[in-house]
Design a protein around this motif. Structure first.
Motif, PDB file in Angstrom:
ATOM      1  N   THR A   1       0.837  -1.146   0.046  1.00  0.00           N
ATOM      2  CA  THR A   1       0.172  -0.059  -0.080  1.00  0.00           C
ATOM      3  C   THR A   1       0.955   1.251   0.120  1.00  0.00           C
ATOM      4  N   ASN A   2       1.951   1.203   0.849  1.00  0.00           N
ATOM      5  CA  ASN A   2       2.808   2.299   0.927  1.00  0.00           C
ATOM      6  C   ASN A   2       3.606   2.596  -0.232  1.00  0.00           C
ATOM      7  N   GLY A   3       4.035   1.559  -0.783  1.00  0.00           N
ATOM      8  CA  GLY A   3       4.688   1.669  -2.025  1.00  0.00           C
ATOM      9  C   GLY A   3       4.046   2.273  -3.258  1.00  0.00           C
ATOM     10  N   ILE A   4       2.677   1.738  -3.303  1.00  0.00           N
ATOM     11  CA  ILE A   4       1.746   2.361  -4.325  1.00  0.00           C
ATOM     12  C   ILE A   4       1.514   4.030  -4.014  1.00  0.00           C
ATOM     13  N   ILE A   5       1.394   4.136  -2.782  1.00  0.00           N
ATOM     14  CA  ILE A   5       1.064   5.773  -2.481  1.00  0.00           C
ATOM     15  C   ILE A   5       2.448   6.447  -3.024  1.00  0.00           C
ATOM     16  N   PHE A   6       3.486   5.883  -2.704  1.00  0.00           N
ATOM     17  CA  PHE A   6       4.778   6.594  -2.884  1.00  0.00           C
ATOM     18  C   PHE A   6       4.944   6.602  -4.424  1.00  0.00           C
TER      19      PHE A   6
ATOM     20  N   HIS B   1      -9.883   1.856   7.336  1.00  0.00           N
ATOM     21  CA  HIS B   1     -11.175   2.005   6.410  1.00  0.00           C
ATOM     22  C   HIS B   1     -11.200   3.651   6.356  1.00  0.00           C
ATOM     23  N   ALA B   2     -11.097   4.120   7.478  1.00  0.00           N
ATOM     24  CA  ALA B   2     -11.121   5.895   7.440  1.00  0.00           C
ATOM     25  C   ALA B   2     -10.405   6.317   6.491  1.00  0.00           C
ATOM     26  N   GLY B   3      -8.838   5.865   6.452  1.00  0.00           N
ATOM     27  CA  GLY B   3      -8.037   6.323   5.584  1.00  0.00           C
ATOM     28  C   GLY B   3      -8.366   6.198   4.112  1.00  0.00           C
ATOM     29  N   PHE B   4      -8.978   4.964   3.838  1.00  0.00           N
ATOM     30  CA  PHE B   4      -9.544   4.767   2.421  1.00  0.00           C
ATOM     31  C   PHE B   4     -10.543   5.624   2.035  1.00  0.00           C
ATOM     32  N   VAL B   5     -11.506   6.149   2.978  1.00  0.00           N
ATOM     33  CA  VAL B   5     -12.693   7.085   2.945  1.00  0.00           C
ATOM     34  C   VAL B   5     -11.925   8.377   2.485  1.00  0.00           C
ATOM     35  N   VAL B   6     -11.021   9.115   2.955  1.00  0.00           N
ATOM     36  CA  VAL B   6     -10.172  10.108   2.973  1.00  0.00           C
ATOM     37  C   VAL B   6      -9.668  10.170   1.564  1.00  0.00           C
ATOM     38  N   ILE B   7      -9.101   8.964   1.298  1.00  0.00           N
ATOM     39  CA  ILE B   7      -8.395   8.809  -0.102  1.00  0.00           C
ATOM     40  C   ILE B   7      -9.492   9.242  -1.323  1.00  0.00           C
TER      41      ILE B   7
ATOM     42  N   ILE C   1      -3.002  12.318   2.873  1.00  0.00           N
ATOM     43  CA  ILE C   1      -3.525  12.237   4.635  1.00  0.00           C
ATOM     44  C   ILE C   1      -4.023  11.057   4.696  1.00  0.00           C
ATOM     45  N   GLY C   2      -4.885  10.377   3.646  1.00  0.00           N
ATOM     46  CA  GLY C   2      -5.514   9.241   3.722  1.00  0.00           C
ATOM     47  C   GLY C   2      -4.362   7.962   3.858  1.00  0.00           C
ATOM     48  N   GLY C   3      -3.522   8.068   2.842  1.00  0.00           N
ATOM     49  CA  GLY C   3      -2.464   6.907   2.737  1.00  0.00           C
ATOM     50  C   GLY C   3      -1.958   7.036   4.261  1.00  0.00           C
ATOM     51  N   LEU C   4      -1.502   8.388   4.798  1.00  0.00           N
ATOM     52  CA  LEU C   4      -0.874   8.356   6.167  1.00  0.00           C
ATOM     53  C   LEU C   4      -1.826   7.595   7.276  1.00  0.00           C
ATOM     54  N   ILE C   5      -3.146   7.971   7.290  1.00  0.00           N
ATOM     55  CA  ILE C   5      -3.994   7.178   8.051  1.00  0.00           C
ATOM     56  C   ILE C   5      -4.036   5.622   8.054  1.00  0.00           C
ATOM     57  N   MET C   6      -4.138   5.302   6.502  1.00  0.00           N
ATOM     58  CA  MET C   6      -4.097   3.924   6.280  1.00  0.00           C
ATOM     59  C   MET C   6      -2.775   3.185   6.984  1.00  0.00           C
ATOM     60  N   ALA C   7      -1.683   3.943   6.786  1.00  0.00           N
ATOM     61  CA  ALA C   7      -0.451   3.267   7.055  1.00  0.00           C
ATOM     62  C   ALA C   7      -0.609   3.023   8.756  1.00  0.00           C
ATOM     63  N   ILE C   8      -1.044   4.150   9.486  1.00  0.00           N
ATOM     64  CA  ILE C   8      -1.281   4.140  10.958  1.00  0.00           C
ATOM     65  C   ILE C   8      -2.062   2.979  11.089  1.00  0.00           C
TER      66      ILE C   8
END
Length: 685
Positions: free
Chosen positions: A218-223, A503-509, A641-648
């Motif tokens: 997931t982080n690799g795709i965001i990066f 899931h919250a990070g997914f919504v934000v993305i 921001i959503g990616g960061l939330i998903m990582a957390i």
């Protein structure tokens, strides 16, 4: 050092083959000494790959241009940082790096299970060493990093300018971490098939490995999205590029697997489906590696064509597919479900539907990516498939998933009652309708954007309500304050509440994606002192004034920089610069964009063209006409921001902690009318 590195590669290959044979043979014959030798081969292979990787880095740092790989991806003016990252800058080194990471994870998995899960480990070790052997074979026989040239040039060609970016140095390693970590659950699934132990043990044993692999992927795709956004200079973050799609394929099936295993753990269902999903996820990881290196597709970040590697990868993929299918067919009688789907209005049905949507999206992306090759093979003409196709199919699927995120985690198992539905969904539905009405009144008319915000608010509300219910129940039962109850609730069931955060990070993305419906773009040609205006969807206007252009030499390049004053509603707020960089060794020109970030939008500046670039460089033309492309992109910061939330959230789920105690035995009672579930699952303990 390089000679030692090449020897280390050969010895690692021989050891991996040796350990692979002993692992499978030891499991078949029950020879513990053979299995122990296979496990020690894993450790030894990892150590040898460290030596080989260190030798490659030493060749880069030492400017040893007699080696073809070093000469192709480095030069004397390249900074030390990029010389070290040269290990994975090209096809040859990245394959060694892939094998190194896999050997690292294999060593950790073997060490973790040195005293447990012994019935799995013979075949696990054999499978892991099989994959390592394959990558080492590719390196040694088709893409050797220590291949010498006929002569030693005075300097190397240099690193691709588009790779000389911070995000690109961490994007490939993070993807590789995800791909290689998925090999561990794959190996346990193969071991479960070979040994016939197809209960939930292989799933619970590899649960954190699967989460770890998903975290890295997931982080690799965001990066990669960040790199495309800041480096390619086109104003976007995702273009459905074939290499982008290749990394998305295993992510889709891996995400489906993370959801479907809950049904097997809770209800004993979907046993074959889960095995097929994890096998497919690993196969798609290998396919993504192949697609990037085959040269069969055109992409800004694929490697050069190598037909030898293409055939080797195709052969290995075919072997894996046939072997996996044969194992599943062999054990087909062991996949009998313990329970049946009782109602379509249940958590099982929601998760199953979730899985079907993820798999449908995977097949859509796979078909669109491979269609140009298929059409060329059958008709002789390569018919390209662009973003309109992918968007037309995947946006509705994504919106459907967005709504399911708010249903699956809170609807009742087995069969939801009317009371359960009203209690869990009345508030989220009310909030979603209110948000839809407000947005419609304020002028939001784009159908997809409106649906995204409505469904996103529905899902986000269910998440907030679940946290509130759990915190309130914990505070009431334990007599704690709200904050302490919230922290202890997270500690009590990290997997569940970490999933809610994801899931919250997914919504934000998704809400960040929806902002693209209201992008504003202008392209103008200006001379110093001239200005342009561009409106924002949020009601204000930016005025950009072209100040000056300058040129100066820098390490490995010449920079041409244009500066723009930025005013917002008449008030000066920033200075943006955009660049053209001419790289000496490769004779290539790359763009560097200027971005002004705010919490709700980005102002994006591209230097599209200069009428007299040579005059600027010589200093003879201080007032060149420059063409600028300017974009206002609403909600793009929400994607990061959503990616960061998903990582957390994933880290919360990964962090070791006490799981809620489960009843050891449930007494069967006579059939009675089904009662409503407890208000919150916290009381189950």
């Amino acid at each position: 050092m390089t000679q030692i590195g090449e020897v280390a590669l050969w010895v690692a290959f021989i050891l991996a083959l040796w350990g692979m044979v002993l692992g499978f043979a030891g499991g078949r014959r029950g020879r513990g000494d053979w299995v122990l030798s296979a496990e020690r081969s894993v450790y030894a292979t990892f150590g040898l790959l460290i030596v080989a990787s260190g030798a490659i880095i030493a060749a880069f740092v030492g400017n040893q241009y007699g080696y073809k790989y070093v000469a192709g991806y480095s030069n004397r003016e390249l900074s030390l940082f990029y010389k070290i990252t040269g290990l994975w800058a090209g096809q040859t080194g990245s394959l060694v790096f892939w094998a190194l990471l896999l050997a690292l994870f294999s060593s950790i998995a073997v060490f973790q299970n040195r005293r447990r899960n012994r019935e799995f480990m013979p075949y696990v070790s054999g499978t892991l060493l099989l994959v390592i052997s394959f990558f080492l074979a590719v390196v040694l026989f088709a893409s050797n990093p220590f291949q010498l040239m006929d002569f030693t040039p005075a300097d190397g060609r240099g690193l691709n300018p588009q790779l000389q970016n911070y995000w690109m140095t961490i994007h490939p390693p993070t993807l590789y971490l995800g791909f290689t970590a998925f090999t561990i659950p794959f190996a346990f699934a193969v071991s479960a098939l070979l040994s016939g132990r197809l209960d939930t043990r292989w799933i619970t044993t590899t649960r954190r490995w699967t989460l770890l692999a998903w975290f890295f992927l997931t982080n690799g795709i965001i990066f990669g999205m960040m790199w495309a956004y800041v480096e390619l200079g086109w104003g976007g973050y995702w273009f459905w590029d074939p290499v982008e799609n290749a990394s998305l394929l295993p992510w889709l099936t891996g995400t489906a697997f993370l959801h479907s295993v809950m049904i097997q753990e809770k209800r004993g269902m979907l046993k074959m489906w889960n095995v097929l999903l994890i096998l497919s996820t690993f196969l798609l990881s290998v396919f993504a590696t192949f697609l990037t290196r085959s040269g069969l597709i055109e992409s800004v970040h694929s490697f050069a064509q190598n037909l030898t590697i293409s055939w080797i990868f195709l052969g290995f993929l075919s072997f894996l597919i046939v072997s996996s299918a044969a194992l599943v067919w062999w054990r087909r009688s062991s996949f009998a479900p313990e329970n049946r789907l009782e109602s379509v209005i249940s958590r099982e049905a929601a998760f199953l539907l979730n899985n079907l949507v993820f798999v449908a999206a995977m097949f859509t992306v796979l078909w669109g990516t491979m269609f140009p090759l298929i059409s060329e093979g059958f008709t002789g003409q390569k018919i390209s498939v662009g973003p309109p196709f992918f968007n037309r199919v995947n946006i509705p699927l994504g919106l459907f998933l967005l709504g399911l995120l708010g249903v699956g985690p809170v609807i009742a198992w087995r069969k939801a009652t009317g009371r359960n539905l009203i209690r869990n969904f009345s508030v989220p539905v009310g909030v979603a309708l209110a948000v839809g009405v407000i947005l419609w009144i304020t002028g939001v008319r784009n159908t997809y954007a409106l649906l995204t915000f409505v469904l996103g608010s529905f899902t986000m509300t269910t998440i907030v309500v679940e946290f509130w219910k759990g915190t309130r129940a914990r505070a009431r039962i334990e007599g704690e304050g709200v904050f302490s109850a919230f922290i202890h609730l997270m500690e009590r069931n990290r997997r569940r509440y970490g999933g809610y955060v994801v899931h919250a990070g997914f919504v934000v993305i998704f809400m960040g994606f929806a902002g693209s419906a209201y992008d504003v773009e202008r392209q103008v040609s200006l001379r110093p002192g001239e200005s342009m205006d561009i409106p924002s969807p949020f009601g204000h206007t930016y005025r950009l004034t072209y100040q000056a252009m300058s040129a100066y030499p820098a390490t490995n390049m010449t920079k041409v920089i244009a500066s723009m004053d930025v005013a917002k509603n008449g008030r000066r707020v920033d200075v943006l610069t955009a660049e053209k960089r001419a790289y000496k060794q490769r004779e290539e020109v790359a763009s560097e964009v200027g971005i002004r970030r705010a919490w709700n939008e980005d102002l994006y500046l591209i230097l599209a063209g200069i009428d007299d670039v040579n005059g600027v460089i010589r200093g003879s033309n201080p007032r060149p006409l420059a063409t600028f492309r300017v974009l206002v992109q609403p909600l793009v910061p929400w994607i990061w921001i959503g990616g960061l939330i998903m990582a957390i959230g994933t880290l919360v789920a990964l962090w070791p902690g006490a799981e809620p105690a489960r009843p050891v035995m449930r007494q069967k009672v006579a059939r009675t009318p089904r009662v409503a579930e407890p208000e919150h699952e916290l009381v189950e303990a």
